[in-house]
Design a protein around this motif. Structure first.
Motif, PDB file in Angstrom:
ATOM      1  N   MET A   1      -3.441 -25.656 -11.317  1.00  0.00           N
ATOM      2  CA  MET A   1      -3.498 -24.418 -10.520  1.00  0.00           C
ATOM      3  C   MET A   1      -2.176 -23.665 -10.652  1.00  0.00           C
ATOM      4  O   MET A   1      -1.122 -24.282 -10.711  1.00  0.00           O
ATOM      5  N   LYS A   2      -2.296 -22.371 -10.720  1.00  0.00           N
ATOM      6  CA  LYS A   2      -1.116 -21.527 -10.924  1.00  0.00           C
ATOM      7  C   LYS A   2      -0.100 -21.640  -9.783  1.00  0.00           C
ATOM      8  O   LYS A   2      -0.487 -21.745  -8.616  1.00  0.00           O
ATOM      9  N   LYS A   3       1.181 -21.625 -10.147  1.00  0.00           N
ATOM     10  CA  LYS A   3       2.231 -21.624  -9.119  1.00  0.00           C
ATOM     11  C   LYS A   3       2.784 -20.203  -8.968  1.00  0.00           C
ATOM     12  O   LYS A   3       2.724 -19.417  -9.888  1.00  0.00           O
ATOM     13  N   PHE A   4       3.359 -19.927  -7.850  1.00  0.00           N
ATOM     14  CA  PHE A   4       3.988 -18.625  -7.559  1.00  0.00           C
ATOM     15  C   PHE A   4       3.055 -17.438  -7.839  1.00  0.00           C
ATOM     16  O   PHE A   4       3.236 -16.672  -8.783  1.00  0.00           O
ATOM     17  N   MET A   5       2.046 -17.355  -7.012  1.00  0.00           N
ATOM     18  CA  MET A   5       1.030 -16.293  -7.131  1.00  0.00           C
ATOM     19  C   MET A   5       1.607 -14.928  -6.743  1.00  0.00           C
ATOM     20  O   MET A   5       2.128 -14.779  -5.631  1.00  0.00           O
ATOM     21  N   PRO A   6       1.559 -13.937  -7.630  1.00  0.00           N
ATOM     22  CA  PRO A   6       2.041 -12.604  -7.236  1.00  0.00           C
ATOM     23  C   PRO A   6       1.047 -11.919  -6.282  1.00  0.00           C
ATOM     24  O   PRO A   6      -0.141 -12.252  -6.300  1.00  0.00           O
ATOM     25  N   VAL A   7       1.560 -11.002  -5.497  1.00  0.00           N
ATOM     26  CA  VAL A   7       0.741 -10.361  -4.465  1.00  0.00           C
ATOM     27  C   VAL A   7      -0.491  -9.666  -5.049  1.00  0.00           C
ATOM     28  O   VAL A   7      -1.548  -9.613  -4.421  1.00  0.00           O
ATOM     29  N   GLU A   8      -0.356  -9.161  -6.281  1.00  0.00           N
ATOM     30  CA  GLU A   8      -1.476  -8.440  -6.911  1.00  0.00           C
ATOM     31  C   GLU A   8      -2.664  -9.361  -7.189  1.00  0.00           C
ATOM     32  O   GLU A   8      -3.770  -8.897  -7.422  1.00  0.00           O
ATOM     33  N   GLU A   9      -2.427 -10.666  -7.199  1.00  0.00           N
ATOM     34  CA  GLU A   9      -3.514 -11.586  -7.572  1.00  0.00           C
ATOM     35  C   GLU A   9      -4.176 -12.262  -6.378  1.00  0.00           C
ATOM     36  O   GLU A   9      -4.955 -13.205  -6.543  1.00  0.00           O
ATOM     37  N   LEU A  10      -3.888 -11.814  -5.186  1.00  0.00           N
ATOM     38  CA  LEU A  10      -4.551 -12.395  -4.018  1.00  0.00           C
ATOM     39  C   LEU A  10      -6.064 -12.170  -4.125  1.00  0.00           C
ATOM     40  O   LEU A  10      -6.501 -11.082  -4.495  1.00  0.00           O
ATOM     41  N   ALA A  11      -6.826 -13.202  -3.811  1.00  0.00           N
ATOM     42  CA  ALA A  11      -8.286 -13.110  -3.951  1.00  0.00           C
ATOM     43  C   ALA A  11      -8.903 -12.416  -2.739  1.00  0.00           C
ATOM     44  O   ALA A  11      -8.672 -12.820  -1.606  1.00  0.00           O
ATOM     45  N   ARG A  12      -9.614 -11.335  -3.009  1.00  0.00           N
ATOM     46  CA  ARG A  12     -10.312 -10.623  -1.929  1.00  0.00           C
ATOM     47  C   ARG A  12     -11.662 -10.148  -2.457  1.00  0.00           C
ATOM     48  O   ARG A  12     -11.775  -9.825  -3.650  1.00  0.00           O
ATOM     49  N   ASP A  13     -12.666 -10.054  -1.583  1.00  0.00           N
ATOM     50  CA  ASP A  13     -13.937  -9.515  -2.043  1.00  0.00           C
ATOM     51  C   ASP A  13     -13.942  -7.987  -1.908  1.00  0.00           C
ATOM     52  O   ASP A  13     -12.933  -7.376  -1.517  1.00  0.00           O
ATOM     53  N   GLU A  14     -15.087  -7.377  -2.236  1.00  0.00           N
ATOM     54  CA  GLU A  14     -15.151  -5.913  -2.329  1.00  0.00           C
ATOM     55  C   GLU A  14     -14.993  -5.205  -0.982  1.00  0.00           C
ATOM     56  O   GLU A  14     -14.818  -3.980  -0.934  1.00  0.00           O
ATOM     57  N   ARG A  15     -15.037  -5.948   0.107  1.00  0.00           N
ATOM     58  CA  ARG A  15     -14.869  -5.297   1.416  1.00  0.00           C
ATOM     59  C   ARG A  15     -13.431  -4.854   1.651  1.00  0.00           C
ATOM     60  O   ARG A  15     -13.170  -3.975   2.455  1.00  0.00           O
ATOM     61  N   PHE A  16     -12.499  -5.471   0.942  1.00  0.00           N
ATOM     62  CA  PHE A  16     -11.088  -5.205   1.216  1.00  0.00           C
ATOM     63  C   PHE A  16     -10.501  -4.144   0.295  1.00  0.00           C
ATOM     64  O   PHE A  16     -10.853  -4.071  -0.882  1.00  0.00           O
ATOM     65  N   HIS A  17      -9.587  -3.348   0.850  1.00  0.00           N
ATOM     66  CA  HIS A  17      -8.808  -2.422   0.021  1.00  0.00           C
ATOM     67  C   HIS A  17      -7.343  -2.613   0.406  1.00  0.00           C
ATOM     68  O   HIS A  17      -6.974  -2.467   1.581  1.00  0.00           O
ATOM     69  N   GLN A  18      -6.530  -2.958  -0.601  1.00  0.00           N
ATOM     70  CA  GLN A  18      -5.123  -3.265  -0.297  1.00  0.00           C
ATOM     71  C   GLN A  18      -4.208  -2.075  -0.576  1.00  0.00           C
ATOM     72  O   GLN A  18      -4.410  -1.344  -1.540  1.00  0.00           O
ATOM     73  N   VAL A  19      -3.217  -1.903   0.290  1.00  0.00           N
ATOM     74  CA  VAL A  19      -2.195  -0.876   0.072  1.00  0.00           C
ATOM     75  C   VAL A  19      -0.825  -1.539   0.227  1.00  0.00           C
ATOM     76  O   VAL A  19      -0.686  -2.533   0.928  1.00  0.00           O
ATOM     77  N   THR A  20       0.157  -0.974  -0.454  1.00  0.00           N
ATOM     78  CA  THR A  20       1.501  -1.532  -0.345  1.00  0.00           C
ATOM     79  C   THR A  20       2.246  -0.818   0.780  1.00  0.00           C
ATOM     80  O   THR A  20       1.838   0.260   1.237  1.00  0.00           O
ATOM     81  N   GLN A  21       3.356  -1.424   1.166  1.00  0.00           N
ATOM     82  CA  GLN A  21       4.178  -0.818   2.212  1.00  0.00           C
ATOM     83  C   GLN A  21       4.687   0.555   1.746  1.00  0.00           C
ATOM     84  O   GLN A  21       4.771   1.493   2.541  1.00  0.00           O
ATOM     85  N   ALA A  22       5.021   0.651   0.446  1.00  0.00           N
ATOM     86  CA  ALA A  22       5.529   1.930  -0.088  1.00  0.00           C
ATOM     87  C   ALA A  22       4.476   3.023   0.064  1.00  0.00           C
ATOM     88  O   ALA A  22       4.790   4.164   0.444  1.00  0.00           O
ATOM     89  N   GLU A  23       3.223   2.681  -0.192  1.00  0.00           N
ATOM     90  CA  GLU A  23       2.137   3.671  -0.032  1.00  0.00           C
ATOM     91  C   GLU A  23       2.009   4.101   1.420  1.00  0.00           C
ATOM     92  O   GLU A  23       1.817   5.277   1.721  1.00  0.00           O
ATOM     93  N   ARG A  24       2.109   3.134   2.339  1.00  0.00           N
ATOM     94  CA  ARG A  24       2.000   3.450   3.763  1.00  0.00           C
ATOM     95  C   ARG A  24       3.128   4.383   4.207  1.00  0.00           C
ATOM     96  O   ARG A  24       2.925   5.297   4.990  1.00  0.00           O
ATOM     97  N   MET A  25       4.311   4.122   3.662  1.00  0.00           N
ATOM     98  CA  MET A  25       5.475   4.912   4.076  1.00  0.00           C
ATOM     99  C   MET A  25       5.462   6.321   3.485  1.00  0.00           C
ATOM    100  O   MET A  25       6.133   7.215   3.976  1.00  0.00           O
ATOM    101  N   ARG A  26       4.693   6.522   2.429  1.00  0.00           N
ATOM    102  CA  ARG A  26       4.601   7.866   1.840  1.00  0.00           C
ATOM    103  C   ARG A  26       3.770   8.805   2.715  1.00  0.00           C
ATOM    104  O   ARG A  26       3.820  10.017   2.564  1.00  0.00           O
ATOM    105  N   ASP A  27       2.977   8.228   3.606  1.00  0.00           N
ATOM    106  CA  ASP A  27       2.144   9.021   4.519  1.00  0.00           C
ATOM    107  C   ASP A  27       3.061   9.813   5.453  1.00  0.00           C
ATOM    108  O   ASP A  27       3.803   9.238   6.245  1.00  0.00           O
ATOM    109  N   GLY A  28       3.033  11.135   5.318  1.00  0.00           N
ATOM    110  CA  GLY A  28       3.965  11.972   6.083  1.00  0.00           C
ATOM    111  C   GLY A  28       3.508  12.301   7.496  1.00  0.00           C
ATOM    112  O   GLY A  28       4.173  13.039   8.215  1.00  0.00           O
ATOM    113  N   ARG A  29       2.359  11.758   7.903  1.00  0.00           N
ATOM    114  CA  ARG A  29       1.877  12.031   9.262  1.00  0.00           C
ATOM    115  C   ARG A  29       2.542  11.072  10.237  1.00  0.00           C
ATOM    116  O   ARG A  29       3.000   9.995   9.851  1.00  0.00           O
TER     117      ARG A  29
END
Lengths: 278, 183
Positions: A1-29
């Motif tokens: 089994m792979k060691k040191f899993m990067p965040v991009e490879e987290l297993a999620r099904d189609e119900r989930f949509h992931q955003v990064t903190q940088a994307e959240r912070m770009r929201d000017g509202r």
């Protein structure tokens, strides 16, 4: 089994949509500044008095749910990523396995609370910042980032939700949050104890770990979402942090970086909104 | 009927004013409000999900914070479902005020939280019967937050949910009864 899993490879099904903190912070509202009487509140704290309390509580509950998934993944990875004995003591990994068990239970509780409150799995975007803090290749840095900073934030969040349930008179929410809060206090204490023990004869490594914790604490202040100010939706749970082994100085530091993050976010929002008006 | 959407161009969110107007026209027709002018004002600087309505016999003004029309899974993007639901709620409330038995209801800003919650149950229940996808549990949770977590409160919720037509004074009495029953 792979060691040191990067965040991009987290297993999620189609119900989930992931955003990064940088994307959240770009929201000017922002809910911070008051443009008009009708458009903003005097306090952003998540309390039942807010007109949008139910929606806000559902959003925070979903944030807790995905946070628990990432905490489970972080603790589980720490059991697997490091060699027993050489890189991490067996007892440390046993504690992480116990934490993974707790987090799995928290995920199940959060799903049921989401159903109770009327939200759906994946209804809100998943911010992956929590797991990002769990990707360090030094187990001590991971303890500092995950158990002290991430679980410290969990203490703040659970306290806010527990109080919400208490004031609203929601027996299930109050009870569940109280029990999960107790676990989080244990997880922080675990991190504090192991950090001290593993770096007992290595002051340089301890310093590095505490510096990393400070960086993560600032990251987890979520641009001011958590602070002592009523402008933040989540308060700083000083008493429970104390119970979890944070010193007064450490709590003050978190309070300070949180306020700093809030002020930086407000300045950024003001700048963006002024630019849009020009 | 004329429908305006302000602003025409968005800077903080990826919303589309003409598309929003088309959704509003569809909803207005569905609710029999196609003879009234409608102004939709979006506060795109706020991520909150609040909506306010001012209703007069010849004009309805809907003020929506951008969070009310947003796809919460893809922040800052517009959701057709959320936009349809938010505008349907607002316009049905406006219809209650100008053509239903709600002329004596206080202005939105003067409504108590329990009154707002009870009215919203009456609104979303009717939208559900019109075939709109509604999360009844979310509505129940909001009603409980405002009236209490008790079986008697749930009973009043079910009563309001099943009523097709009512008046402001009757609805307010249901809400007051639920709040008292909890105590």
């Amino acid at each position: 089994m792979k060691k040191f899993m990067p965040v991009e490879e987290l297993a999620r099904d189609e119900r989930f949509h992931q955003v990064t903190q940088a994307e959240r912070m770009r929201d000017g509202r922002s809910a911070f500044s008051a443009n008009s009487e009708q458009s903003r509140r005097s306090s952003n704290r998540i309390t039942p008095e807010r007109p949008d309390a139910s929606e806000a509580a559902r959003g925070l509950m979903h944030g807790i749910f995905v946070g628990e998934i990432q905490a489970l993944e972080g603790a589980g990875r720490t059991c697997w990523d490091f060699t027993t004995g050489e890189e991490a003591p067996f007892a440390l990994k046993l504690d992480m396995a116990r934490q993974a068990w707790d987090e799995a239970r928290h995920v199940e509780i959060s799903v049921k609370l989401g159903d109770w409150m009327g939200s759906e799995i994946g209804q809100f975007a998943e911010n992956t910042v929590l797991f990002q803090a769990a990707c360090s290749n030094d187990p001590v840095l991971r303890l500092a980032g995950v158990n002290r900073a991430l679980e410290g934030l969990a203490i703040d969040v659970f306290t806010t939700m527990k109080e919400f349930g208490e004031v609203a008179g929601d027996p299930y929410l109050e009870f569940c949050e109280d029990w999960m809060l107790a676990d989080e206090v244990t997880h922080v204490k675990m991190g504090s104890d192991w950090l001290r023990k593993v770096t007992e004869n290595d002051p340089e490594r301890r310093k590095k770990a505490l510096e990393f914790q400070n960086i993560v604490d600032k990251m987890f202040s979520y641009g001011g979402t958590r602070s002592d100010s009523d402008e933040s939706s989540i308060g700083l749970a000083r008493r429970f942090r104390e119970l979890a082994g944070f010193t007064d100085d450490e709590v003050e530091y978190v309070a300070e970086v949180s306020m700093q993050a809030l002020n930086e976010r407000k300045a950024m929002i003001a700048e963006k909104q002024a630019a849009a008006r020009r | 009927m004329t429908i305006t959407v302000t602003p025409e161009t968005f800077h903080f969110v990826s919303f589309d004013a003409p598309h929003t107007a088309r959704i509003a026209a569809r909803v207005a027709t569905m609710l029999g409000l196609d003879d009234i002018d409608i102004d939709i004002v979006v506060d795109e600087t706020s991520p909150l999900a609040r909506v306010f309505v001012d209703a007069a016999p010849d004009r309805i003004v809907v003020t929506a914070h951008s969070g009310a029309l947003e796809d919460t899974k893809h922040p800052t993007n517009q959701s057709d479902r959320a936009t349809t639901l938010a505008l349907s709620r607002a316009l049905l409330k406006a219809r209650d005020r100008v053509r239903g038995g709600f002329a004596d209801a206080p202005a939105d800003s003067a409504l108590e939280l329990r009154q707002t919650a009870a009215w919203d149950v009456h609104i979303v229940a009717r939208l559900s019967r019109l075939g709109m996808e509604i999360n009844k549990q979310a509505s129940l949770y909001n009603f409980r937050n405002r009236h209490g977590f008790a079986d008697s409160v749930d009973g009043v919720f079910e009563t309001i949910w099943s009523i097709e037509a009512t008046t402001w004074s009757e609805l307010d009495a249901f809400s007051a009864r639920a709040a008292t029953a909890r105590a």
